[in-house]
Enzyme design. Structure first.
Site, PDB file in Angstrom:
ATOM      1  N   ALA A 103      34.193  44.790  44.834  1.00 33.42           N
ATOM      2  CA  ALA A 103      34.250  46.008  44.348  1.00 33.42           C
ATOM      3  C   ALA A 103      34.928  46.211  43.030  1.00 33.42           C
ATOM      4  O   ALA A 103      35.771  45.432  42.728  1.00 33.42           O
ATOM      5  CB  ALA A 103      34.840  46.821  45.496  1.00 33.42           C
ATOM      6  N   LYS A 122      29.356  42.566  39.620  1.00 37.50           N
ATOM      7  CA  LYS A 122      28.881  41.172  40.099  1.00 37.50           C
ATOM      8  C   LYS A 122      27.763  41.207  41.123  1.00 37.50           C
ATOM      9  O   LYS A 122      26.969  40.326  41.261  1.00 37.50           O
ATOM     10  CB  LYS A 122      29.855  40.193  39.929  1.00 37.50           C
ATOM     11  CG  LYS A 122      30.657  40.149  38.659  1.00 37.50           C
ATOM     12  CD  LYS A 122      32.037  39.357  38.563  1.00 37.50           C
ATOM     13  CE  LYS A 122      32.722  39.360  37.463  1.00 37.50           C
ATOM     14  NZ  LYS A 122      33.414  40.918  37.448  1.00 37.50           N
ATOM     15  N   ASP A 165      35.444  43.281  50.308  1.00 35.91           N
ATOM     16  CA  ASP A 165      36.193  43.649  49.529  1.00 35.91           C
ATOM     17  C   ASP A 165      37.179  44.358  50.571  1.00 35.91           C
ATOM     18  O   ASP A 165      36.971  44.694  51.569  1.00 35.91           O
ATOM     19  CB  ASP A 165      35.924  44.515  48.401  1.00 35.91           C
ATOM     20  CG  ASP A 165      37.006  44.646  47.368  1.00 35.91           C
ATOM     21  OD1 ASP A 165      36.763  43.882  46.131  1.00 35.91           O
ATOM     22  OD2 ASP A 165      38.275  45.234  47.467  1.00 35.91           O
ATOM     23  N   CYS A 184      39.517  37.962  35.268  1.00 38.47           N
ATOM     24  CA  CYS A 184      39.795  38.521  33.860  1.00 38.47           C
ATOM     25  C   CYS A 184      41.159  38.480  33.469  1.00 38.47           C
ATOM     26  O   CYS A 184      41.780  39.469  33.117  1.00 38.47           O
ATOM     27  CB  CYS A 184      39.062  40.110  34.055  1.00 38.47           C
ATOM     28  SG  CYS A 184      39.829  41.161  35.097  1.00 38.47           S
TER      29      CYS A 184
HETATM   30  C1  LIG Z   1      38.699  41.608  39.829  1.00 36.04           C
HETATM   31  S1  LIG Z   1      38.582  42.970  41.213  1.00 36.04           S
HETATM   32  C2  LIG Z   1      36.994  42.527  41.404  1.00 36.04           C
HETATM   33  C3  LIG Z   1      35.831  43.047  40.687  1.00 36.04           C
HETATM   34  C4  LIG Z   1      34.467  43.041  41.028  1.00 36.04           C
HETATM   35  N1  LIG Z   1      34.106  41.645  41.325  1.00 36.04           N
HETATM   36  C5  LIG Z   1      33.473  43.551  39.989  1.00 36.04           C
HETATM   37  O1  LIG Z   1      32.793  42.756  39.557  1.00 36.04           O
HETATM   38  O2  LIG Z   1      33.233  44.489  39.811  1.00 36.04           O
HETATM   39  C6  LIG Z   1      39.481  42.221  42.528  1.00 36.04           C
HETATM   40  C7  LIG Z   1      39.072  42.802  43.852  1.00 36.04           C
HETATM   41  O3  LIG Z   1      39.794  42.070  44.750  1.00 36.04           O
HETATM   42  C8  LIG Z   1      40.043  43.005  45.720  1.00 36.04           C
HETATM   43  N2  LIG Z   1      41.086  42.120  46.642  1.00 36.04           N
HETATM   44  C9  LIG Z   1      42.258  42.212  46.587  1.00 36.04           C
HETATM   45  N3  LIG Z   1      42.800  41.327  47.533  1.00 36.04           N
HETATM   46  C10 LIG Z   1      41.804  40.968  48.551  1.00 36.04           C
HETATM   47  C11 LIG Z   1      41.735  40.514  49.739  1.00 36.04           C
HETATM   48  N4  LIG Z   1      42.777  39.769  50.380  1.00 36.04           N
HETATM   49  N5  LIG Z   1      40.786  40.520  50.397  1.00 36.04           N
HETATM   50  C12 LIG Z   1      39.344  41.110  49.991  1.00 36.04           C
HETATM   51  N6  LIG Z   1      39.668  41.674  48.573  1.00 36.04           N
HETATM   52  C13 LIG Z   1      40.761  41.831  47.999  1.00 36.04           C
HETATM   53  C14 LIG Z   1      40.438  44.157  45.296  1.00 36.04           C
HETATM   54  O4  LIG Z   1      40.151  45.237  45.960  1.00 36.04           O
HETATM   55  C15 LIG Z   1      39.628  44.376  44.202  1.00 36.04           C
HETATM   56  O5  LIG Z   1      38.379  44.933  44.097  1.00 36.04           O
END
Ligand SMILES: C[S@@+](CC[C@H](N)C(=O)[O-])C[C@H]1O[C@@H](n2cnc3c(N)ncnc32)[C@H](O)[C@@H]1O
Length: 386
Positions: A210, A214, A229, A324
């Site tokens: 989220a 991607k 997510d 990022c």
């Molecule tokens: C860098 S962002 C992702 C951006 C996304 N891939 C995009 O392109 O829009 C990282 C994501 O990791 C999720 N996240 C953090 N810890 C997590 C976990 N233990 N399990 C699943 N998701 C997790 C966060 O909620 C956040 O949405």
């Protein structure tokens, strides 16, 4: 973080124009904080405390005058009332003194010392990229329509399927928004999903998906996507994005540290949670907020996520890890821990402007593509399961 603070702080600010101005002032203060403080300190006999209200207000007043070109008398009219019942005279004196001297800011913002030393020789180019908010990048649902949309939107083409517009373009009013022909995505952020190629109906896991930039890319490239997510709130934005673009994905709300798939995948994209220092052009708060502790904490989580994901591939399946972040602890150091055979990225898989590193990784910096407005800092690496 700036987005979250923005949401909380804007509650009492009516009107889109006022909100945009408040956001612009906050952004400029964060970009130029070190230089603004140096000006304030040059005009005060006794150094103001770092969190003194007079310093906060003076930073905003100077940012409005020096960066947003608001005339000094207008800055005084809106700034000083914020100090009613407090050190209003002091702030008036400091600001008027600096205005009389016609002080200026340097061409490139000065980074806090700890940040400059952390980024080493990359620091000057990154600082130069921070000087201005970035342009608007759009990823197209159909890369075959790149030229057509570039013409319609008066955009430049960064790569097939990716366009750049000047900053400030009103996103929801642009042609193609309502019909979901594109979504907002920094050029660098579009590169990791490109490394998985076309999906041809095979199964991909977008791990940490989220708000879904991607996921949309993978779905548009023909993958049958499972988007996972932890955050339901962020997943609701992913759902909205899918609805608007007419693309499809199975959505799973779960903690990736506890979840296990029933079936293995042909491809996994782990866009891991990170310090996001690579987004410093858009989110200049990271320059001041992120230090060794935040980097260590997140690197630990990234290592655990990478380890789990590396067990969920079918034979021959490919895993891409991306962050990022500009910090090697989250990128270059992280990937050496993965036990899968490396699958180095080849130059022909990436746009010519962003060649892979000698080790076959992807490393972008905000200072790259400087003439056209820079790009986010990203790191990505790829493996293939035996
Ligand atoms: C860098 S962002 C992702 C951006 C996304 N891939 C995009 O392109 O829009 C990282 C994501 O990791 C999720 N996240 C953090 N810890 C997590 C976990 N233990 N399990 C699943 N998701 C997790 C966060 O909620 C956040 O949405």
């Amino acid at each position: 973080m700036l987005d979250q603070a923005d949401h909380a702080a804007m509650g009492g600010v009516p009107g889109l124009a006022d909100r945009a101005l408040a956001r612009a002032i906050a952004g400029e203060v964060l970009r130029w904080l070190v230089d603004l403080d140096a000006l304030i300190d040059s005009a005060t006999r006794q150094k103001l405390a770092g969190d003194a209200k007079a310093r906060m207000v003076l930073r905003m007043m100077l940012a409005q005058w020096l960066r947003l070109e608001t005339p000094p008398h207008a800055v005084i009219g809106t700034g000083l009332p914020l100090l009613d019942g407090g050190p209003r005279r002091l702030a008036h004196g400091v600001f008027s003194n600096l205005a009389r001297q016609k002080v200026t800011l340097p061409d490139v913002p000065t980074l806090p010392e700890a940040v400059a030393s952390r980024w080493g020789e990359r620091a000057p180019a990154i600082a130069a990229a921070i000087a201005r908010p970035p342009p608007l990048d759009l990823a197209l649902r159909d890369a075959a329509e790149t030229e057509q949309w570039a013409e319609r939107l008066s955009a430049i083409v960064l790569a097939p399927g990716h366009l750049r517009l000047p900053r400030g373009a009103p996103v929801t009013e642009l042609a193609g928004y309502k019909e979901g022909a594109w979504w907002v995505q920094d050029f660098a952020a579009s590169l990791p999903a490109r490394l998985l190629g076309p999906g041809e109906g095979k199964r991909a896991l977008d791990l940490c998906a989220a708000p879904g930039g991607k996921t949309l890319q993978l779905a548009a490239a023909g993958w049958q996507v499972t988007a996972l997510d932890l955050s339901e709130k962020r997943l609701s934005r992913l759902r909205e994005n899918l609805t608007r673009t007419g693309l499809q994905a199975e959505i799973v709300q779960a903690d990736a540290l506890k979840w296990t798939p029933e079936e293995k995948f042909d491809a996994i994209l782990l866009d891991a949670p990170c310090t996001a220092t690579g987004t410093c052009r858009r989110h200049p708060d990271v320059i001041h907020r992120i230090g060794p502790k935040q980097i260590d904490d997140v690197a630990d989580l990234q290592a655990k996520l990478l380890d789990r994901a590396s067990h969920w591939l079918k034979p021959g399946g490919r895993l891409v890890y991306a962050v990022c972040s500009l910090e090697p602890e989250e990128g270059e150091h992280q990937v050496v821990g993965c036990m899968l055979p490396a699958d180095p990225i080849k130059p022909e898989e990436l746009p010519a402007t962003v060649p892979p590193t000698a080790k076959g990784w992807l490393r972008t910096d905000p200072g790259m593509l400087a003439e056209q407005g820079g790009m986010d800092g990203f790191f990505a690496a790829r493996w293939r399961a035996d």
